[in-house]
Write an enzyme that holds these catalytic residues in place. Structure first.
Site, PDB file in Angstrom:
ATOM      1  N   ARG A   7       0.831  -1.212   0.000  1.00  0.00           N
ATOM      2  CA  ARG A   7       0.000   0.000   0.000  1.00  0.00           C
ATOM      3  C   ARG A   7       0.862   1.259   0.000  1.00  0.00           C
ATOM      4  O   ARG A   7       0.498   2.276  -0.606  1.00  0.00           O
ATOM      5  CB  ARG A   7      -0.927  -0.038   1.214  1.00  0.00           C
ATOM      6  CG  ARG A   7      -1.926   1.099   1.250  1.00  0.00           C
ATOM      7  CD  ARG A   7      -2.959   0.863   2.319  1.00  0.00           C
ATOM      8  NE  ARG A   7      -4.002   1.872   2.310  1.00  0.00           N
ATOM      9  CZ  ARG A   7      -4.320   2.621   3.376  1.00  0.00           C
ATOM     10  NH1 ARG A   7      -3.679   2.457   4.512  1.00  0.00           N
ATOM     11  NH2 ARG A   7      -5.277   3.513   3.291  1.00  0.00           N
ATOM     12  N   HIS A  11       0.371   4.507  -2.400  1.00  0.00           N
ATOM     13  CA  HIS A  11       0.106   5.861  -1.887  1.00  0.00           C
ATOM     14  C   HIS A  11       1.237   6.822  -2.221  1.00  0.00           C
ATOM     15  O   HIS A  11       1.032   8.036  -2.242  1.00  0.00           O
ATOM     16  CB  HIS A  11      -0.153   5.811  -0.376  1.00  0.00           C
ATOM     17  CG  HIS A  11      -1.550   5.403  -0.030  1.00  0.00           C
ATOM     18  ND1 HIS A  11      -2.231   5.866   1.062  1.00  0.00           N
ATOM     19  CD2 HIS A  11      -2.419   4.583  -0.677  1.00  0.00           C
ATOM     20  CE1 HIS A  11      -3.453   5.336   1.100  1.00  0.00           C
ATOM     21  NE2 HIS A  11      -3.582   4.547   0.057  1.00  0.00           N
ATOM     22  N   ASP A  19       8.081   8.907  -5.957  1.00  0.00           N
ATOM     23  CA  ASP A  19       9.268   9.696  -5.631  1.00  0.00           C
ATOM     24  C   ASP A  19       9.585   9.703  -4.137  1.00  0.00           C
ATOM     25  O   ASP A  19      10.331  10.559  -3.658  1.00  0.00           O
ATOM     26  CB  ASP A  19       9.067  11.153  -6.108  1.00  0.00           C
ATOM     27  CG  ASP A  19       7.859  11.797  -5.436  1.00  0.00           C
ATOM     28  OD1 ASP A  19       7.190  11.123  -4.631  1.00  0.00           O
ATOM     29  OD2 ASP A  19       7.589  12.986  -5.726  1.00  0.00           O
ATOM     30  N   SER A  21       7.860  10.680  -1.791  1.00  0.00           N
ATOM     31  CA  SER A  21       7.367  11.875  -1.080  1.00  0.00           C
ATOM     32  C   SER A  21       6.572  11.495   0.170  1.00  0.00           C
ATOM     33  O   SER A  21       6.575  12.222   1.166  1.00  0.00           O
ATOM     34  CB  SER A  21       6.516  12.752  -2.004  1.00  0.00           C
ATOM     35  OG  SER A  21       5.432  12.026  -2.529  1.00  0.00           O
ATOM     36  N   ASN A  40      -4.145   8.843   4.749  1.00  0.00           N
ATOM     37  CA  ASN A  40      -2.944   8.231   5.334  1.00  0.00           C
ATOM     38  C   ASN A  40      -2.927   8.242   6.857  1.00  0.00           C
ATOM     39  O   ASN A  40      -2.355   7.340   7.482  1.00  0.00           O
ATOM     40  CB  ASN A  40      -1.683   8.974   4.853  1.00  0.00           C
ATOM     41  CG  ASN A  40      -1.403   8.755   3.380  1.00  0.00           C
ATOM     42  OD1 ASN A  40      -1.725   7.677   2.846  1.00  0.00           O
ATOM     43  ND2 ASN A  40      -0.819   9.743   2.718  1.00  0.00           N
ATOM     44  N   HIS A 139      -6.048  -5.815  -2.425  1.00  0.00           N
ATOM     45  CA  HIS A 139      -6.795  -6.114  -1.199  1.00  0.00           C
ATOM     46  C   HIS A 139      -6.940  -7.620  -0.972  1.00  0.00           C
ATOM     47  O   HIS A 139      -7.709  -8.045  -0.124  1.00  0.00           O
ATOM     48  CB  HIS A 139      -8.160  -5.423  -1.236  1.00  0.00           C
ATOM     49  CG  HIS A 139      -8.071  -3.934  -1.120  1.00  0.00           C
ATOM     50  ND1 HIS A 139      -9.150  -3.094  -1.219  1.00  0.00           N
ATOM     51  CD2 HIS A 139      -6.996  -3.119  -0.907  1.00  0.00           C
ATOM     52  CE1 HIS A 139      -8.753  -1.836  -1.076  1.00  0.00           C
ATOM     53  NE2 HIS A 139      -7.449  -1.819  -0.897  1.00  0.00           N
TER      54      HIS A 139
HETATM   55  C1  HEM Z   1      -9.239   1.326  -5.690  1.00  0.00           C
HETATM   56  C2  HEM Z   1      -9.146   2.226  -4.748  1.00  0.00           C
HETATM   57  C3  HEM Z   1      -8.688   1.902  -3.363  1.00  0.00           C
HETATM   58  C4  HEM Z   1      -9.295   2.282  -2.209  1.00  0.00           C
HETATM   59  C5  HEM Z   1     -10.546   3.123  -2.074  1.00  0.00           C
HETATM   60  C6  HEM Z   1      -8.535   1.713  -1.121  1.00  0.00           C
HETATM   61  C7  HEM Z   1      -8.827   1.901   0.220  1.00  0.00           C
HETATM   62  C8  HEM Z   1      -8.193   1.238   1.251  1.00  0.00           C
HETATM   63  C9  HEM Z   1      -8.545   1.377   2.640  1.00  0.00           C
HETATM   64  C10 HEM Z   1      -9.653   2.266   3.195  1.00  0.00           C
HETATM   65  C11 HEM Z   1      -7.735   0.551   3.351  1.00  0.00           C
HETATM   66  C12 HEM Z   1      -7.741   0.341   4.869  1.00  0.00           C
HETATM   67  C13 HEM Z   1      -7.033   1.512   5.506  1.00  0.00           C
HETATM   68  C14 HEM Z   1      -7.147   1.591   6.998  1.00  0.00           C
HETATM   69  O1  HEM Z   1      -7.292   0.582   7.681  1.00  0.00           O
HETATM   70  O2  HEM Z   1      -7.049   2.701   7.512  1.00  0.00           O
HETATM   71  C15 HEM Z   1      -6.851  -0.094   2.414  1.00  0.00           C
HETATM   72  C16 HEM Z   1      -5.881  -0.994   2.750  1.00  0.00           C
HETATM   73  C17 HEM Z   1      -5.035  -1.588   1.837  1.00  0.00           C
HETATM   74  N1  HEM Z   1      -4.945  -1.284   0.492  1.00  0.00           N
HETATM   75 FE1  HEM Z   1      -6.239  -0.200  -0.567  1.00  0.00          FE
HETATM   76  N2  HEM Z   1      -7.492   1.012  -1.634  1.00  0.00           N
HETATM   77  C18 HEM Z   1      -7.529   1.099  -3.004  1.00  0.00           C
HETATM   78  C19 HEM Z   1      -6.624   0.576  -3.888  1.00  0.00           C
HETATM   79  C20 HEM Z   1      -5.501  -0.142  -3.535  1.00  0.00           C
HETATM   80  C21 HEM Z   1      -4.426  -0.491  -4.419  1.00  0.00           C
HETATM   81  C22 HEM Z   1      -4.313  -0.039  -5.861  1.00  0.00           C
HETATM   82  C23 HEM Z   1      -3.541  -1.242  -3.702  1.00  0.00           C
HETATM   83  C24 HEM Z   1      -2.243  -1.859  -4.139  1.00  0.00           C
HETATM   84  C25 HEM Z   1      -2.004  -2.305  -5.341  1.00  0.00           C
HETATM   85  C26 HEM Z   1      -4.075  -1.351  -2.365  1.00  0.00           C
HETATM   86  C27 HEM Z   1      -3.508  -2.066  -1.356  1.00  0.00           C
HETATM   87  C28 HEM Z   1      -3.968  -2.083  -0.053  1.00  0.00           C
HETATM   88  C29 HEM Z   1      -3.430  -2.970   0.971  1.00  0.00           C
HETATM   89  C30 HEM Z   1      -2.408  -4.060   0.750  1.00  0.00           C
HETATM   90  C31 HEM Z   1      -4.078  -2.631   2.167  1.00  0.00           C
HETATM   91  C32 HEM Z   1      -3.817  -3.220   3.561  1.00  0.00           C
HETATM   92  C33 HEM Z   1      -2.737  -2.382   4.227  1.00  0.00           C
HETATM   93  C34 HEM Z   1      -2.237  -2.905   5.550  1.00  0.00           C
HETATM   94  O3  HEM Z   1      -2.528  -4.034   5.936  1.00  0.00           O
HETATM   95  O4  HEM Z   1      -1.508  -2.130   6.216  1.00  0.00           O
HETATM   96  N3  HEM Z   1      -5.240  -0.641  -2.288  1.00  0.00           N
HETATM   97  N4  HEM Z   1      -7.140   0.354   1.146  1.00  0.00           N
END
Ligand code: HEM
Length: 270
Positions: A7, A11, A19, A21, A40, A139
Site C-alpha cells: 500500500r 500511496h 518519488d 514523497s 494516510n 486487497h
Molecule cells: C481502488 C481504490 C482503493 C481504495 C478506495 C482503497 C482503500 C483502502 C482502505 C480504506 C484501506 C484500509 C485503511 C485503513 O485501515 O485505515 C486499504 C488498505 C489496503 N490497500 Fe487499498 N485502496 C484502493 C486501492 C488499492 C491499491 C491499488 C492497492 C495496491 C495495489 C491497495 C492495497 C492495499 C493494501 C495491501 C491494504 C492493507 C494495508 C495494511 O494491511 O496495512 N489498495 N485500502
C-alpha cells in the site's frame, strides 16, 4: 507487513509520482508531509520496515538506492512472498525534495467511492479502468480498520452493495464498538495472507470489505466483467496485476539528476 508495504508504494505513486514523497516527515514551516493527509493518517503502516531496509542498504552501498525504489522493490517482494506473481521492476527512481499533503488528499481514492469516482481517480494518474480493477486485487492481503467499513454494518437489503448477512455478523464480532473499534480486519476473508484471486470471488458473494471493493461487482458494466474474469482465472488476474503494477510504478518518476537519493528516507539531505 506485506500488505502495508504494498500500500505504501501505491500511496507514494499517486501523489506527484513514485518519488518517496510519502516518507518525508512534516517539518513546521518547511514540509507539510503526506502522512497526515486524511487517507494516510493513522492508516498507513510499515515505515519502520522501510527505514530498516534503507539503513541496511546504506551500509552496503551508500547513496545508491532511492527510497522510491525501495518502495517499488518491497511491494514486488511482498506480493511474491505472499504467493502472488513476481513481476519485473524498473529501477532508477530518485527521491523528491518535497511532499504535497493537498495532493494526497485530492488524489488518493476513498473507501466510499463509486465506480465512476474510482475510474476517475486512476485516470487522473494515467491508469485505466482495467488497471484499477486489477490493482484493487491488492486487497487480497492486508487489513483495514473498522471505521473504514463500519457504515456497512447496518444492513440495507435494498442496497446492491450490502454485505452478506453471515459476513456482516462476523464483522460485527470483529468490530464490537463499530467505527470506534481499533481492531484491524482482514480485507480478504477467505485467504487473508495469500495473494490470489479469492478477493474477486468474495465480491461475487457480497463479501467485499470496503464499499469501493463491492461496487466493482455490484455496478453493471466493464468492472463487473473483469471481476468475473479474475474470479474465474487466477492467471488472468496475475498477468493484469503485474502489468498494472509496472504502469503504476512508472508514474512520473524523477530520474537522472532530478531530486536526490536520500540518506534517510524521512528527511531531505542536509
Ligand atoms: C481502488 C481504490 C482503493 C481504495 C478506495 C482503497 C482503500 C483502502 C482502505 C480504506 C484501506 C484500509 C485503511 C485503513 O485501515 O485505515 C486499504 C488498505 C489496503 N490497500 Fe487499498 N485502496 C484502493 C486501492 C488499492 C491499491 C491499488 C492497492 C495496491 C495495489 C491497495 C492495497 C492495499 C493494501 C495491501 C491494504 C492493507 C494495508 C495494511 O494491511 O496495512 N489498495 N485500502
Amino acid at each position: 507487513m506485506a500488505g502495508s508495504l504494498l500500500r505504501l508504494h501505491f500511496h507514494d505513486c499517486f501523489v506527484q509520482g513514485c518519488d518517496g514523497s510519502l516518507l518525508l516527515k512534516s517539518i513546521a514551516g518547511v514540509i507539510e508531509g503526506e502522512q497526515e493527509a486524511l487517507p494516510n493518517a493513522n492508516s498507513v503502516r510499515g515505515f519502520e520496515v522501510v527505514d530498516a531496509i534503507k539503513a541496511a542498504l546504506e551500509q552496503e552501498c551508500p547513496g545508491i538506492v532511492s527510497c522510491a525504489d525501495i518502495f517499488a522493490l518491497a511491494a514486488r517482494d511482498s506480493v511474491a512472498v505472499s504467493g502472488g506473481p513476481s513481476y519485473p521492476v524498473q529501477l532508477g527512481r530518485r527521491d523528491s525534495l518535497t511532499a504535497n499533503r493537498e495532493l494526497a488528499n485530492k488524489n488518493l481514492p476513498g473507501f466510499n467511492f463509486n465506480v465512476t469516482d474510482l475510474v476517475a481517480a486512476f485516470a487522473n494518474v494515467g491508469l485505466s479502468a482495467r488497471d484499477m480493477v486489477a490493482l484493487s486485487g491488492g486487497h487480497s492481503i492486508g487489513k483495514a480498520r473498522c471505521n473504514t467499513f463500519a457504515a456497512r454494518l447496518t444492513p440495507d437489503p435494498q442496497d446492491p452493495t450490502a454485505l452478506s448477512s453471515s459476513y456482516s455478523s462476523l464483522l460485527q464480532q470483529q468490530c464490537p464498538a463499530g467505527a470506534a473499534s481499533d481492531a484491524l480486519v482482514d480485507l480478504d476473508v477467505t485467504t487473508p495472507i495469500q495473494f490470489d484471486n479469492a478477493y474477486y470471488s468474495n465480491l461475487l458473494s457480497n463479501r467485499g470489505l470496503l464499499h469501493s471493493d463491492q461496487v466493482l461487482y455490484s455496478t453493471p458494466g466493464a468492472t463487473r466483467d473483469l471481476v468475473n474474469l479474475y474470479a474465474q482465472t487466477n492467471s488472468a488476474f496475475a498477468k493484469d496485476f503485474s502489468v498494472a503494477m509496472l504502469k503504476m510504478g512508472s508514474i512520473t518518476p524523477l530520474t537522472g539528476s532530478e531530486g536526490q537519493v536520500r540518506n534517510q528516507c524521512g528527511y531531505v539531505n542536509a
